[in-house]
Write a protein that holds these residues in place. Structure first.
Motif, PDB file in Angstrom:
ATOM      1  N   GLU A  40     -39.373  -1.436   9.997  1.00  0.00           N
ATOM      2  CA  GLU A  40     -38.772  -0.781   8.830  1.00  0.00           C
ATOM      3  C   GLU A  40     -38.050   0.523   9.163  1.00  0.00           C
ATOM      4  O   GLU A  40     -37.544   1.189   8.267  1.00  0.00           O
ATOM      5  CB  GLU A  40     -39.827  -0.532   7.745  1.00  0.00           C
ATOM      6  N   MET A  41     -37.990   0.877  10.441  1.00  0.00           N
ATOM      7  CA  MET A  41     -37.343   2.133  10.824  1.00  0.00           C
ATOM      8  C   MET A  41     -35.932   1.899  11.331  1.00  0.00           C
ATOM      9  O   MET A  41     -35.572   0.789  11.729  1.00  0.00           O
ATOM     10  CB  MET A  41     -38.161   2.847  11.903  1.00  0.00           C
ATOM     11  N   ALA A  42     -35.165   2.967  11.331  1.00  0.00           N
ATOM     12  CA  ALA A  42     -33.809   2.910  11.872  1.00  0.00           C
ATOM     13  C   ALA A  42     -33.877   2.797  13.391  1.00  0.00           C
ATOM     14  O   ALA A  42     -34.826   3.282  14.022  1.00  0.00           O
ATOM     15  CB  ALA A  42     -33.048   4.173  11.477  1.00  0.00           C
ATOM     16  N   GLU A  43     -32.898   2.156  13.961  1.00  0.00           N
ATOM     17  CA  GLU A  43     -32.811   2.078  15.421  1.00  0.00           C
ATOM     18  C   GLU A  43     -32.809   3.496  15.993  1.00  0.00           C
ATOM     19  O   GLU A  43     -32.245   4.410  15.402  1.00  0.00           O
ATOM     20  CB  GLU A  43     -31.539   1.344  15.840  1.00  0.00           C
ATOM     21  N   GLY A  44     -33.440   3.642  17.141  1.00  0.00           N
ATOM     22  CA  GLY A  44     -33.455   4.944  17.800  1.00  0.00           C
ATOM     23  C   GLY A  44     -34.482   5.907  17.232  1.00  0.00           C
ATOM     24  O   GLY A  44     -34.431   7.110  17.525  1.00  0.00           O
ATOM     25  N   CYS A  45     -35.413   5.397  16.425  1.00  0.00           N
ATOM     26  CA  CYS A  45     -36.472   6.235  15.848  1.00  0.00           C
ATOM     27  C   CYS A  45     -37.832   5.636  16.197  1.00  0.00           C
ATOM     28  O   CYS A  45     -38.494   5.019  15.361  1.00  0.00           O
ATOM     29  CB  CYS A  45     -36.312   6.347  14.330  1.00  0.00           C
ATOM     30  N   PRO A  46     -38.256   5.812  17.453  1.00  0.00           N
ATOM     31  CA  PRO A  46     -39.541   5.258  17.853  1.00  0.00           C
ATOM     32  C   PRO A  46     -40.706   6.013  17.207  1.00  0.00           C
ATOM     33  O   PRO A  46     -40.581   7.203  16.880  1.00  0.00           O
ATOM     34  CB  PRO A  46     -39.549   5.434  19.375  1.00  0.00           C
ATOM     35  N   GLU A  47     -41.816   5.308  17.030  1.00  0.00           N
ATOM     36  CA  GLU A  47     -43.027   5.926  16.473  1.00  0.00           C
ATOM     37  C   GLU A  47     -43.438   7.101  17.360  1.00  0.00           C
ATOM     38  O   GLU A  47     -43.346   7.029  18.577  1.00  0.00           O
ATOM     39  CB  GLU A  47     -44.154   4.888  16.417  1.00  0.00           C
ATOM     40  N   ARG A  48     -43.854   8.176  16.712  1.00  0.00           N
ATOM     41  CA  ARG A  48     -44.240   9.376  17.439  1.00  0.00           C
ATOM     42  C   ARG A  48     -45.345  10.095  16.680  1.00  0.00           C
ATOM     43  O   ARG A  48     -45.645   9.755  15.535  1.00  0.00           O
ATOM     44  CB  ARG A  48     -43.036  10.294  17.609  1.00  0.00           C
ATOM     45  N   ILE A  49     -45.912  11.091  17.314  1.00  0.00           N
ATOM     46  CA  ILE A  49     -46.877  11.963  16.650  1.00  0.00           C
ATOM     47  C   ILE A  49     -46.128  13.230  16.279  1.00  0.00           C
ATOM     48  O   ILE A  49     -45.491  13.859  17.124  1.00  0.00           O
ATOM     49  CB  ILE A  49     -48.068  12.296  17.567  1.00  0.00           C
ATOM     50  N   ASN A  50     -46.186  13.576  15.009  1.00  0.00           N
ATOM     51  CA  ASN A  50     -45.446  14.717  14.506  1.00  0.00           C
ATOM     52  C   ASN A  50     -46.375  15.492  13.573  1.00  0.00           C
ATOM     53  O   ASN A  50     -46.805  14.957  12.543  1.00  0.00           O
ATOM     54  CB  ASN A  50     -44.209  14.183  13.771  1.00  0.00           C
TER      55      ASN A  50
END
Length: 178
Positions: A111-121
């Motif tokens: 469900e995310m845009a390309e180039g937006c990998p899961e991260r800790i924020n």
């Protein structure tokens, strides 16, 4: 129901639910995260995002996954047939978020845009931690704008969502038998 909003805190399970509902019904999912974020976690500007959302709601059928009520929220609400609201406790959402990070860290979720990998924020973790106190009242006010002919389905735990999908699937299958 041809136009469905799926809303609630990150980590509540709304994206997974939206995908499963789409598989059952054949209604395409529109992810607001995919419309909002650009590669590298760059946000869209408000005008661009609103234009994308407005274009999406013109489609005859959709399941829109996400809140973003401050941008084109009224447009989505005005044409929706139903809102499915995940009103889960903070603990459930935090566990869901941690599980999501653990299983998809470094990868781009569907469900995310390309180039937006899961991260800790840390900022995002804080957003989820304070969602019930900060965002939930805004969402409740938003939901007050629903018309009498619109459905509101509220889940307060994931088991309710699972049962709903299971019963929805049985209804669909039963209709095909007759």
């Amino acid at each position: 129901m041809d136009r469905i909003l799926v809303m609630g805190s990150p980590g509540s399970g709304k994206s997974t639910f939206a995908r499963r509902l789409s598989q059952i019904t054949g209604i395409p999912v529109v992810s607001l995260d995919a419309l909002y974020w650009k590669p590298g976690w760059k946000p869209s500007d408000a005008t661009e995002f609103e234009a994308r959302v407005t274009e999406a709601v013109r489609l005859p059928r959709w399941i829109i996954d996400g809140d973003y009520i401050w941008w084109a929220g009224d447009v989505r609400r005005s044409v929706a047939d139903a809102v499915i609201w995940f009103d889960l406790p903070r603990r459930s959402c935090m566990v869901g978020l941690m599980s999501r990070i653990a299983t998809s860290y470094g990868r781009v979720r569907p469900e995310m845009a390309e180039g937006c990998p899961e991260r800790i924020n840390v900022e995002f973790l804080r957003y989820v931690w304070t969602y019930r106190r900060e965002q939930r009242p805004k969402l409740l006010q938003y939901l007050e704008g629903l018309r009498a002919d619109q459905f509101l389905i509220c889940f307060t735990d994931r088991a309710q969502a699972h049962r709903y999908l299971a019963s929805f699937g049985r209804r669909e299958g039963a209709e095909g038998v007759h």
